[in-house]
Design an enzyme around this catalytic site. Structure first.
Site, PDB file in Angstrom:
ATOM      1  N   ASP A  57       0.836  -1.223   0.000  1.00 23.53           N
ATOM      2  CA  ASP A  57       0.000   0.000   0.000  1.00 23.53           C
ATOM      3  C   ASP A  57       0.859   1.257   0.000  1.00 23.53           C
ATOM      4  O   ASP A  57       0.562   2.223  -0.700  1.00 23.53           O
ATOM      5  CB  ASP A  57      -1.039   0.005   1.147  1.00 23.53           C
ATOM      6  CG  ASP A  57      -0.448  -0.045   2.543  1.00 23.53           C
ATOM      7  OD1 ASP A  57       0.756  -0.374   2.694  1.00 23.53           O
ATOM      8  OD2 ASP A  57      -1.192   0.250   3.514  1.00 23.53           O
ATOM      9  N   GLY A 160      -1.769  -5.462  18.574  1.00 24.30           N
ATOM     10  CA  GLY A 160      -0.492  -5.992  18.082  1.00 24.30           C
ATOM     11  C   GLY A 160      -0.681  -7.197  17.204  1.00 24.30           C
ATOM     12  O   GLY A 160       0.207  -8.027  17.048  1.00 24.30           O
ATOM     13  N   GLY A 162      -2.030  -7.450  13.810  1.00 25.23           N
ATOM     14  CA  GLY A 162      -2.149  -7.400  12.355  1.00 25.23           C
ATOM     15  C   GLY A 162      -3.573  -7.188  11.866  1.00 25.23           C
ATOM     16  O   GLY A 162      -3.851  -7.303  10.682  1.00 25.23           O
ATOM     17  N   SER A 164      -5.228  -4.365  12.666  1.00 23.10           N
ATOM     18  CA  SER A 164      -5.445  -2.919  12.660  1.00 23.10           C
ATOM     19  C   SER A 164      -6.204  -2.375  13.853  1.00 23.10           C
ATOM     20  O   SER A 164      -7.091  -1.537  13.704  1.00 23.10           O
ATOM     21  CB  SER A 164      -6.189  -2.499  11.395  1.00 23.10           C
ATOM     22  OG  SER A 164      -5.311  -2.492  10.366  1.00 23.10           O
ATOM     23  N   SER A 165      -5.829  -2.830  15.034  1.00 23.75           N
ATOM     24  CA  SER A 165      -6.433  -2.240  16.223  1.00 23.75           C
ATOM     25  C   SER A 165      -6.091  -0.759  16.285  1.00 23.75           C
ATOM     26  O   SER A 165      -6.901   0.068  16.695  1.00 23.75           O
ATOM     27  CB  SER A 165      -5.938  -2.951  17.481  1.00 23.75           C
ATOM     28  OG  SER A 165      -4.527  -2.961  17.507  1.00 23.75           O
ATOM     29  N   ASP A 210      -5.333   0.413   6.020  1.00 24.54           N
ATOM     30  CA  ASP A 210      -6.111   0.086   7.220  1.00 24.54           C
ATOM     31  C   ASP A 210      -7.225   1.090   7.480  1.00 24.54           C
ATOM     32  O   ASP A 210      -8.367   0.719   7.768  1.00 24.54           O
ATOM     33  CB  ASP A 210      -5.199   0.062   8.457  1.00 24.54           C
ATOM     34  CG  ASP A 210      -4.069  -0.915   8.284  1.00 24.54           C
ATOM     35  OD1 ASP A 210      -4.090  -1.663   7.309  1.00 24.54           O
ATOM     36  OD2 ASP A 210      -3.173  -0.911   9.140  1.00 24.54           O
ATOM     37  N   LYS A 261       5.176  -3.531  16.900  1.00 21.81           N
ATOM     38  CA  LYS A 261       5.692  -2.684  15.822  1.00 21.81           C
ATOM     39  C   LYS A 261       6.284  -1.383  16.357  1.00 21.81           C
ATOM     40  O   LYS A 261       7.250  -0.878  15.826  1.00 21.81           O
ATOM     41  CB  LYS A 261       4.560  -2.403  14.825  1.00 21.81           C
ATOM     42  CG  LYS A 261       5.034  -1.874  13.515  1.00 21.81           C
ATOM     43  CD  LYS A 261       4.208  -2.392  12.346  1.00 21.81           C
ATOM     44  CE  LYS A 261       2.729  -2.485  12.626  1.00 21.81           C
ATOM     45  NZ  LYS A 261       2.104  -1.179  12.654  1.00 21.81           N
ATOM     46  N   TYR A 269       9.087  -2.258  10.060  1.00 20.61           N
ATOM     47  CA  TYR A 269       8.154  -1.645   9.110  1.00 20.61           C
ATOM     48  C   TYR A 269       8.748  -0.445   8.360  1.00 20.61           C
ATOM     49  O   TYR A 269       8.744  -0.400   7.127  1.00 20.61           O
ATOM     50  CB  TYR A 269       6.877  -1.237   9.850  1.00 20.61           C
ATOM     51  CG  TYR A 269       5.779  -0.823   8.920  1.00 20.61           C
ATOM     52  CD1 TYR A 269       4.904  -1.764   8.390  1.00 20.61           C
ATOM     53  CD2 TYR A 269       5.615   0.497   8.550  1.00 20.61           C
ATOM     54  CE1 TYR A 269       3.890  -1.387   7.524  1.00 20.61           C
ATOM     55  CE2 TYR A 269       4.617   0.885   7.682  1.00 20.61           C
ATOM     56  CZ  TYR A 269       3.755  -0.055   7.175  1.00 20.61           C
ATOM     57  OH  TYR A 269       2.767   0.311   6.317  1.00 20.61           O
TER      58      TYR A 269
HETATM   59  P1  NG1 Z   1      -1.081  -3.419  10.529  1.00 21.08           P
HETATM   60  O1  NG1 Z   1      -0.733  -4.827  10.530  1.00 21.08           O
HETATM   61  O2  NG1 Z   1      -2.540  -3.212  10.705  1.00 21.08           O
HETATM   62  O3  NG1 Z   1      -0.333  -2.615  11.517  1.00 21.08           O
HETATM   63  C1  NG1 Z   1       0.456  -2.261   8.567  1.00 21.08           C
HETATM   64  C2  NG1 Z   1       0.194  -0.894   7.948  1.00 21.08           C
HETATM   65  C3  NG1 Z   1      -0.544  -0.973   6.609  1.00 21.08           C
HETATM   66  C4  NG1 Z   1       0.101  -1.961   5.672  1.00 21.08           C
HETATM   67  C5  NG1 Z   1       0.326  -3.303   6.408  1.00 21.08           C
HETATM   68  C6  NG1 Z   1       1.090  -4.302   5.563  1.00 21.08           C
HETATM   69  C7  NG1 Z   1      -0.199   0.557   9.900  1.00 21.08           C
HETATM   70  C8  NG1 Z   1      -1.162   1.425  10.581  1.00 21.08           C
HETATM   71  N1  NG1 Z   1      -0.622  -0.067   8.824  1.00 21.08           N
HETATM   72  O4  NG1 Z   1      -0.755  -2.817   9.022  1.00 21.08           O
HETATM   73  O5  NG1 Z   1      -0.617   0.316   6.023  1.00 21.08           O
HETATM   74  O6  NG1 Z   1       1.287  -1.473   5.121  1.00 21.08           O
HETATM   75  O7  NG1 Z   1       1.061  -3.132   7.627  1.00 21.08           O
HETATM   76  O8  NG1 Z   1       0.402  -4.581   4.393  1.00 21.08           O
HETATM   77  O9  NG1 Z   1       0.924   0.424  10.310  1.00 21.08           O
HETATM   78 MG    MG Z   2      -1.453  -1.077  13.220  1.00 25.67          MG
END
Ligand code: NG1
Ligand code: MG
Length: 520
Positions: A57, A160, A162, A164-165, A210, A261, A269
């Site tokens: 993304d 934590g 994945g 998107s909390s 997300d 993260k 990331y």
């Molecule tokens: P999550 O796993 O929800 O933290 C993160 C990024 C996304 C995307 C995904 C990998 C945030 C808020 N979102 O998602 O934009 O890059 O990893 O596809 O960090």
């Molecule tokens: Mg997140």
């Protein structure tokens, strides 16, 4: 996306409204207990599961997530503080202790201390983007403080994990703050636009998947989210499976190993975001083309490279992002070309000096451009692996969309199931070997799942722990869950309770996006 954020006056937004009733009542009770009075409304935003298209993304390639029923709800009401402007925050989960945020008296925007990992930091992100939006929409209010409010938060999205909390919390909070400050009508497009950057204020250089999924989710639909030429979410139905085969089911399993993260962002990331940005510039230089600088890092993107390469270097028409066949063909070509664009030693990785040299920059210029906005740490930049993952994963998104929209595919259900499973497994292989965000626990869950009825299993979201999404048919679900519980959860966590298992292993359906719920 021009539509307004909807308001519900009951719980019909959920698949089983009765299962949510006591949760909403508890939220309101807790508000009354803590703040002596009734809340005025409830702001809600869901988490999401990404079916396919991870770590692309932020390169502006399209993705295919769906909002889920797990969400954040916030009961909100006015607070009668007389000596300043305060946000009083309470969480129904007592691990998150209550906190009061005092807004700057001079009417300036609050600053977040990134070193303190308080759970309310995400709320502060929302205060910042909501404040900026209000001043932008009503210029005469510039410099005025947000109103004092009381908030009780309740979340069911595993943290934590994945799913998107963090996005669910940021979107629900932004929506709540805006409504409390008089914004009764905000479009999905505006709410997405302002929340996409919210987590940048805690130092995460995330893409927009997300927040867009959380805002735009629709019952029973997956979302095809595009970032070019502008952010857009198009809902698609998941194909019907014809008897004797049983309907599709998506199972999410949490590794119960937090991806953390926040703490590991420097090595994880943000580094991927930087590697992709360097990759785009690297490929552009190699091909003698110049990219539009439109990313968060003010650099080119891999999507920008793809568009420019085919137009300027190959003199072909511009790809509109929607011609699936053409997109697949071009991404396939790039994936093959990339093998010849990197030498064997470059495929191992680049040191800072080598990467700077490739881009015609001094080490200082390179550091300033790529390594300072968001902190990163590495030994070698794995540019070949990351760019290859992006082109292949972007192609898999289009292949999945082609399966979803091709009527032949739904007529031939067994072929659809087989092909979709293969695409998900290929994605996992790429995440493990090229993007390198898998862990032993993720690999183990995938292995057990595939042996026990999953048709395709992969990490969903950022990875490094977190959650996996498995796709199967309803008849295989019980056996699959049972095997995962016995062979993974009970083995690694012998004292795990039934309740903990029920949070870690969840069957989910595509759900409604963000909304306001009027008092129930
Ligand atoms: P999550 O796993 O929800 O933290 C993160 C990024 C996304 C995307 C995904 C990998 C945030 C808020 N979102 O998602 O934009 O890059 O990893 O596809 O960090
Ligand atoms: Mg997140």
């Amino acid at each position: 996306m021009a539509d307004l954020i909807p308001t519900f006056s009951d719980l019909s937004l959920y698949d089983k409204p009765e299962s949510q009733a006591s949760r909403y009542q508890n939220l309101v009770h807790e508000y009354k207990d803590v703040f002596q009075g009734a809340p005025e409304f409830i702001a809600r935003a869901p988490g999401r599961v990404n079916l396919i298209g991870d770590h692309i993304d932020y390169c502006y390639f399209s993705v295919l997530p769906m909002a889920i029923e797990y969400d954040v709800i916030e009961a909100i009401g006015k607070s009668s503080d007389s000596k300043g402007h305060f946000i009083h925050l309470t969480n129904t989960d007592k691990r998150f202790t209550p906190e009061t945020i005092e807004l700057p008296k001079d009417g300036s925007i609050i600053v977040i201390d990134k070193e303190s990992h308080s759970w309310t930091n995400y709320y502060r992100c929302s205060l910042i983007v909501a404040q900026k939006y209000l001043w932008e929409r009503f210029p005469s209010t510039k410099g005025q403080c947000l109103k004092s409010i009381n908030v009780v938060i309740d979340g069911t999205v595993p943290t934590g994990g994945g799913l998107s909390s963090s996005a669910a919390l940021c979107v629900a909070s932004t929506l709540g703050v805006l409504k409390a400050n008089g914004v009764e009508n905000i479009t999905k497009k505006d709410l997405t636009r302002i929340t996409v950057v919210s987590e940048h204020y805690v130092g995460l250089n995330n893409g927009g998947m997300d927040q867009c999924a959380s805002v735009c989710g629709e019952k029973g639909k997956v979302l095809f989210i595009e970032f070019q030429p502008e952010l857009r979410a198009t809902p698609y139905s998941i194909p019907e499976i014809h008897p004797p085969l049983k309907p599709l089911s998506f199972l999410i399993t949490n590794t119960l190993v937090e991806s953390n993260k926040n703490e590991s962002a420097p090595v994880n990331y943000n580094l991927r975001v930087v590697e992709m940005a360097i990759g785009a510039e690297f490929l552009a230089r190699l091909n003698g083309i110049t990219l539009p600088k439109n990313s968060n890092l003010n650099t080119g993107t891999l999507r920008g490279f793809m568009d420019t390469y085919f137009v300027e270097k190959r003199h072909l028409s511009r790809w509109n992002g929607r011609d699936i066949r053409l997109g697949i063909q071009r991404l396939q070509e790039l994936s093959q070309k990339i093998e010849t664009w990197f030498t064997d030693s470059q495929k191992i990785g680049f040191t800072t000096e080598e990467a700077a040299d490739r881009l015609g920059l001094s080490k200082d210029e390179f550091t300033e451009k790529y390594l300072t906005t968001f902190p990163v740490k590495y030994e070698k930049l794995k540019i070949y692996q990351r760019t290859k993952h992006v082109f292949d994963e972007a192609r898999r998104v289009l292949e999945t969309l082609r399966l979803f929209t091709d009527s032949n595919a739904s007529e031939n259900s067994s072929n659809f199931l087989k092909r979709f499973g293969e695409i998900m497994d290929q994605s996992q292989l790429s995440l493990k070997t090229l993007l390198m965000n898998s862990t032993d626990e993720c690999d183990e869950l995938c292995r057990i799942a595939r042996k026990n009825g999953s048709l395709g299993s992969r990490i969903t979201g950022a990875g490094w722990g977190g959650s996996l999404v498995h796709f199967t048919t309803e008849d295989k679900l019980d056996g699959l869950i049972n095997a995962l519980v016995e062979q993974y959860y009970k083995k690694h966590f012998p004292n795990i309770t039934e309740e903990e298992i029920s949070h870690a292993v969840v069957v989910t359906k595509p759900a409604v996006g963000s909304c306001i719920v009027n008092q129930i």
